[in-house]
Write a protein that holds these residues in place. Structure first.
Motif, PDB file in Angstrom:
ATOM      1  N   VAL A   1       0.776  -1.459   0.009  1.00 23.34           N
ATOM      2  CA  VAL A   1       0.439   0.034  -0.116  1.00 23.34           C
ATOM      3  C   VAL A   1       0.983   1.163   0.168  1.00 23.34           C
ATOM      4  N   ALA A   2       1.852   1.331   0.635  1.00 23.46           N
ATOM      5  CA  ALA A   2       2.532   1.948   1.027  1.00 23.46           C
ATOM      6  C   ALA A   2       3.287   2.664  -0.066  1.00 23.46           C
ATOM      7  N   ARG A   3       3.715   1.857  -1.156  1.00 26.68           N
ATOM      8  CA  ARG A   3       4.629   2.128  -2.632  1.00 26.68           C
ATOM      9  C   ARG A   3       3.397   1.979  -3.100  1.00 26.68           C
ATOM     10  N   SER A   4       2.214   2.008  -3.836  1.00 27.49           N
ATOM     11  CA  SER A   4       1.189   2.401  -4.613  1.00 27.49           C
ATOM     12  C   SER A   4       0.713   3.729  -3.670  1.00 27.49           C
ATOM     13  N   THR A   5       1.144   4.151  -3.077  1.00 24.49           N
ATOM     14  CA  THR A   5       0.809   5.525  -2.697  1.00 24.49           C
ATOM     15  C   THR A   5       1.884   6.856  -2.379  1.00 24.49           C
ATOM     16  N   ALA A   6       2.678   6.353  -2.862  1.00 19.33           N
ATOM     17  CA  ALA A   6       3.822   7.221  -2.606  1.00 19.33           C
ATOM     18  C   ALA A   6       4.165   7.906  -4.005  1.00 19.33           C
ATOM     19  N   GLY A   7       3.880   9.734  -3.790  1.00 21.08           N
ATOM     20  CA  GLY A   7       3.786  10.121  -4.668  1.00 21.08           C
ATOM     21  C   GLY A   7       2.807  10.526  -5.270  1.00 21.08           C
ATOM     22  N   SER A   8       1.577  10.285  -4.492  1.00 18.46           N
ATOM     23  CA  SER A   8      -0.144  10.592  -5.104  1.00 18.46           C
ATOM     24  C   SER A   8      -0.682  11.527  -3.975  1.00 18.46           C
ATOM     25  N   GLY A   9       0.235  11.928  -2.873  1.00 24.87           N
ATOM     26  CA  GLY A   9      -0.304  12.633  -1.929  1.00 24.87           C
ATOM     27  C   GLY A   9      -0.906  11.731  -1.044  1.00 24.87           C
ATOM     28  N   ARG A  10      -0.622  10.502  -0.959  1.00 24.55           N
ATOM     29  CA  ARG A  10      -1.411  10.080  -0.359  1.00 24.55           C
ATOM     30  C   ARG A  10      -0.888   9.050   0.812  1.00 24.55           C
ATOM     31  N   SER A  11       0.843   9.099   0.625  1.00 21.35           N
ATOM     32  CA  SER A  11       1.505   7.693   1.457  1.00 21.35           C
ATOM     33  C   SER A  11       1.652   8.743   2.446  1.00 21.35           C
ATOM     34  N   ARG A  12       1.330   9.453   2.669  1.00 19.68           N
ATOM     35  CA  ARG A  12       1.972  10.216   4.584  1.00 19.68           C
ATOM     36  C   ARG A  12      -0.126   9.688   5.030  1.00 19.68           C
TER      37      ARG A  12
END
Length: 349
Positions: free
Chosen positions: A130-141
């Motif tokens: 999930v963290a890899r998928s959201t990286a750079g999307s504004g959702r990783s935090r």
């Protein structure tokens, strides 16, 4: 200056002053008082009826460790049986060590243990994925948001597998006060309306849940673990420093310094909160995909998984729940400011 005499037994020297009352107690009397207060919470709140099969959410951390130990001590008086249920979120370099602590606890206390994994339940998704998928999307935090929703679903599934009638979690008073603050800060009226009480009755086929430590402060949970010499895992999750909860935690510390009763005041305020009719959330229905309790067509877990599977991670929590209806590119909103570290150092003794 010698330590004062224990105010309870009048025999041993006091080992601490209770953070809220200032009462001087020896370690033995403090632990007995702590267990009696948890017993009162369970009995007065009618949380665990006789004969209940209780799934204890076991993370290996101090709260779930203390909860499991206290309920094991109280089980004969409550006439309940316990089963530890641990969730493997798939967090490399963190969860394996925490699960090792849970397995040691299960063996030492002779309690059955079941481990359920995100990868098995959610089509191969782990928190690292999930963290890899959201990286750079504004959702990783917002990994903690994803994890909280999925962990709740996983714990429910684990409890059903062991035939549990009730689920208990180790949330303490500080945790609950932080949650109340977070919901106020997000303007989340729906969650504020559902945040009172010591748990949920089990609507829509869900298992009843409760929080026996909800009125116990984090300081006293740590003190109990210390005096009982409990073995628990104390490292912070690798994704926690960016969680929004860190802001609420820092604010709560400031409030408590100015007003020592602030933690319990916030907990009790959630119990008494009444929303205007127009602000009350609609009655929940059933998720069209999995049948779980839901306030929309899809429950939070299915909505999050749907976004992940489509390559567009979305949030299902927050004011307006904007993430459920976004159509633009995921990165359009830009980076969000990171929160302060959510770590809570364990006091030395």
């Amino acid at each position: 200056m010698p330590a004062p005499q224990c105010a309870s037994c009048r025999k041993a020297r006091a080992a601490l002053r209770r953070p809220r009352s200032g009462q001087a107690l020896c370690g033995t009397c403090f632990c007995a008082a702590f267990e009696a207060e948890v017993l009162h919470t369970v009995v007065a709140g009618r949380l665990l009826p006789p004969g209940a099969v209780v799934a204890v959410g076991a993370s290996g951390g101090k709260d779930s460790t203390v909860l499991a130990h206290v309920l094991r001590e109280l089980a004969p008086r409550l006439a309940i049986s316990l089963h530890l249920v641990a969730v493997d979120e798939g967090i490399g370099g963190y969860r394996d060590a925490a699960l090792a602590a849970v397995r040691r606890q299960a063996a030492r206390w002779e309690l059955p243990l079941t481990v359920v994994a995100y990868a098995e339940l959610f089509g191969g998704w782990t928190m690292d994925a999930v963290a890899r998928s959201t990286a750079g999307s504004g959702r990783s935090r917002s990994c903690c948001t994803f994890c909280g929703v999925l962990r709740r679903r996983a714990l429910e599934e684990g409890a059903r597998r062991v035939g549990a009638t009730h689920v208990v979690t180790g949330h303490n008073a500080d945790d609950m006060a932080e949650t109340v603050l977070m919901n106020f800060l997000r303007g989340d009226a729906g969650r504020l309306a559902r945040g009172g009480g010591l748990g949920s009755p089990g609507e829509g086929g869900a298992l009843p849940r409760c929080r026996p430590l909800q009125l116990a402060s984090q300081k006293e949970v740590v003190l109990y673990a210390h005096f009982r010499r409990l073995d628990y895992f104390s490292e912070e999750c690798v994704y926690a420093p960016e969680a929004f909860r860190g802001h609420a935690r820092e604010l709560l510390k400031l409030l408590e310094a100015a007003r020592p009763s602030a933690v319990l005041d916030l907990v009790h305020s959630a119990e008494r909160l009444a929303l205007a009719p127009a602000a009350r959330p609609p009655p929940p229905g059933a998720c069209s995909r999995c049948g779980a309790l839901a306030s929309r067509a899809l429950c939070q877990a299915c909505a999050l998984l749907d976004g992940l599977n489509r390559g567009r991670p979305r949030l299902a929590i927050g004011k307006g729940r904007r993430g459920l209806d976004e159509e633009g590119p995921p990165g359009r909103r830009g980076p969000q400011p990171s929160g302060p570290p959510a770590s809570e150092p364990i006091p030395g003794f």
